[in-house]
Design an enzyme around this catalytic site. Structure first.
Site, short mmCIF file in Angstrom:
data_model
loop_
_atom_site.label_atom_id
_atom_site.label_comp_id
_atom_site.label_asym_id
_atom_site.label_seq_id
_atom_site.Cartn_x
_atom_site.Cartn_y
_atom_site.Cartn_z
N SER A 127 0.80 -1.23 0.00
CA SER A 127 0.00 0.00 0.00
C SER A 127 0.83 1.28 0.00
O SER A 127 0.37 2.30 -0.50
CB SER A 127 -0.97 0.00 1.18
OG SER A 127 -0.28 -0.19 2.40
N HIS A 137 -5.19 -2.97 -2.99
CA HIS A 137 -4.83 -1.99 -4.02
C HIS A 137 -4.70 -2.60 -5.41
O HIS A 137 -4.40 -1.90 -6.36
CB HIS A 137 -3.53 -1.28 -3.65
CG HIS A 137 -3.65 -0.49 -2.38
ND1 HIS A 137 -4.10 0.80 -2.34
CD2 HIS A 137 -3.43 -0.85 -1.09
CE1 HIS A 137 -4.13 1.23 -1.09
NE2 HIS A 137 -3.73 0.23 -0.31
N LYS A 181 -11.65 1.37 -2.27
CA LYS A 181 -10.58 1.93 -3.11
C LYS A 181 -11.04 1.93 -4.58
O LYS A 181 -11.85 2.76 -4.94
CB LYS A 181 -9.29 1.18 -2.84
CG LYS A 181 -8.80 1.54 -1.42
CD LYS A 181 -7.76 0.69 -0.82
CE LYS A 181 -7.45 1.22 0.58
NZ LYS A 181 -6.88 0.22 1.47
#
Ligand code: PLP
Length: 386
Positions: free
Chosen positions: A178, A206, A238
Site C-alpha cells: 500500500s 490496491h 478503493k
C-alpha cells in the site's frame, strides 16, 4: 495516569513532525476536491478508477436507499443481511472465480476477522514486514506466534518456514504494497505455501479493480489460478469507489468465517445501499477496461516525466507512485508547498512507513488527465522535490 500524559505525548509528536491532522473535504471525491472553499488537484486518493462519484453508482445507491432505507439495523447473522448484500456476495464470488465470498464492513475488519478466526495461539503467522497495519494487528489479536520476514524476501521466508515444526502455518501478504506500490512475488509465495504446507492469504486491497484485464487484481495480472490463493481479501473503498471489503474462498472457508469471525459477527452489516452501489461498481470494473488502460498510460507518463526530472521512483507500476523524501519534517514541508500550489499530496510518515522513509505517496486515478500529470510534474520541479 494515562490521561495526564496525553498533552506531553502530543507535543512530542508535534516536535517530531509526526502530528497528523485532517483536511475537511467540501465536495464529492474526485481528482479535484474542494478544501477550504478552494479547488485543489489531488494525487492521494485511492479512488483509482474514479468510481466514488460515478453517476450510475450514485443512482444505485439512491434507489436502494429508497427500497431498504439507510441502516441495516443489525448484524448479518441477526436481521441485517439483505438481498443486496447476498447478491453482491454471489457476484463477487463469480467475479473472482471462487465458490463463495463474504462481505465485511471494512477491509480492516476483514483482515482482523479472517486471521483471528483461522489462527490461535498454536498457530504461526508469517508476515511481510511491509504488510498493512490491519494484517499486523490481526496477528496480534489472534495470539498466534508472529514471524515477520524482510520485504518480499522469499529466501528468508523459506528459511523461517523450514525451521518450523508447526503444522498450523499461514503466510500473509499484501498483493500490492500500500505504501510502496510494488507487488508481492505471488508465484514464489504460492510454491512456498505448497511445499511448506502453509496456508496463504493475500490482501489485494490496491490490486483489485486496478490490475488484470478484467480487474481481478494481482491473481489475474500474474496469471495465477485462484485455487492457489485459498484466502483472498479485496476492499471496496478503493478502486470500487464504495465502502467495505470481501473475502473470497471456498465454501468451507466462508462458512467457517460466518461461524467464527468476530468482526463479522459482532457488528452491524454495511448499509444495503452500499452493497447495491457496489454491485454497479463491479459491473463498471468489469466492463470499462478503458479505466485501467487510462490509468496505466497516466502512470507511464508520470514515470517518464519524473525520471527526466531526476526523481527517484520506486519499483512500482501500479497507481501508487511514492517519492521517498526521508525525513518527516522535509516531507511535511514539501506537502505544504504542494498545497500552496493547489496540489494535494499527503505526507506519509512513520509509523505508517519505516523510520527515515517518509514520503509523498502519489496516487493516480483514471479520471486524471494528461494535463493534470504535466501540472504535477511542473510543480514537483518548481518546489525542487528530488
Ligand atoms: C486500505 C487497506 C486495508 C483496509 O481497508 P479499509 O476498507 O479501508 O478498512 C486493508 N489492507 C490494505 C493493504 C489496505 O491498503
Amino acid at each position: 495516569m494515562i490521561l495526564s500524559e496525553l498533552e506531553k505525548q502530543l507535543a512530542e509528536r508535534r516536535d517530531a513532525h509526526l502530528y497528523r491532522s485532517r483536511k475537511v473535504i467540501e465536495s464529492p471525491q474526485s481528482v479535484e476536491p474542494v478544501i477550504d472553499g478552494k479547488k485543489v488537484l489531488s494525487f492521494c486518493s485511492n479512488d483509482y478508477l474514479g468510481l466514488a462519484n460515478h453517476p450510475e453508482v450514485i443512482k444505485s445507491f439512491k434507489r436502494a436507499a429508497d427500497s431498504y432505507g439507510v441502516g441495516s439495523g443489525s448484524a448479518h447473522l441477526v436481521s441485517g443481511h439483505s438481498a443486496e448484500h447476498h447478491q453482491l456476495e454471489c457476484e463477487l464470488a463469480d467475479f473472482i472465480g471462487t465458490e463463495r465470498a463474504l462481505l465485511f464492513s471494512t477491509g480492516y475488519m476483514a483482515n482482523l476477522g479472517v486471521i483471528s478466526a483461522l489462527c490461535d495461539r498454536h498457530s504461526e503467522i508469517y508476515e511481510d514486514k511491509l504488510n498493512h497495519a490491519s494484517l499486523l494487528d490481526a496477528a496480534l489479536l489472534s495470539r498466534a506466534k508472529r514471524v515477520r520476514y524482510p520485504h518480499n524476501d522469499i529466501a528468508q521466508l523459506s528459511e523461517r518456514l523450514e525451521s518450523s515444526g508447526n503444522e498450523n502455518k499461514i503466510i500473509v501478504s499484501d498483493g500490492v504494497f500500500s505504501m510502496d506500490g510494488d507487488l508481492a512475488p505471488l508465484n514464489d509465495l504460492v510454491s512456498l505455501a505448497n511445499t511448506k504446507s502453509a496456508a496463504l492469504m493475500i490482501d489485494d486491497a490496491h490490486g483489485i479493480g486496478v490490475l488484470g484485464n478484467k480487474g481481478k487484481g494481482i491473481i489475474e495480472h500474474i496469471g495465477i489460478d485462484i485455487k492457489q490463493v485459498p484466502i483472498l481479501v479485496g476492499t471496496l473503498g478503493k478502486a470500487f469507489g464504495t465502502a467495505g471489503a470481501f473475502v473470497a474462498g471456498s465454501e468451507t472457508l466462508i462458512e467457517t468465517l460466518i461461524q467464527k469471525s468476530r468482526s463479522y459477527i459482532f457488528t452491524t452489516a454495511m448499509p444495503a445501499a452500499v452493497a447495491a452501489a457496489t454491485r454497479t461498481s463491479l459491473q463498471l470494473v468489469q466492463t470499462e477496461s478503458w479505466r485501467r488502460e487510462k490509468l496505466q498510460s497516466l502512470i507511464a507518463q508520470f514515470r517518464k516525466g519524473a525520471t527526466e526530472l531526476g526523481l527517484s521512483l520506486m519499483d512500482s507500476h501500479t497507481a501508487i507512485q511514492p517519492v521517498v523524501i526521508g525525513s518527516s519534517s522535509e516531507t511535511v514541508v514539501l506537502s505544504e508547498k504542494l498545497l500552496e500550489k493547489n496540489i494535494l499530496i499527503s505526507a506519509i510518515r512513520p509509523p505508517t512507513v519505516p523510520e527515515g522513509t517518509s514520503r509523498l505517496r502519489i496516487t493516480f486515478s483514471a479520471t486524471h488527465t494528461e494535463e493534470h500529470v504535466d501540472k504535477l510534474l511542473t510543480v514537483l520541479d518548481e518546489i525542487k522535490v528530488k
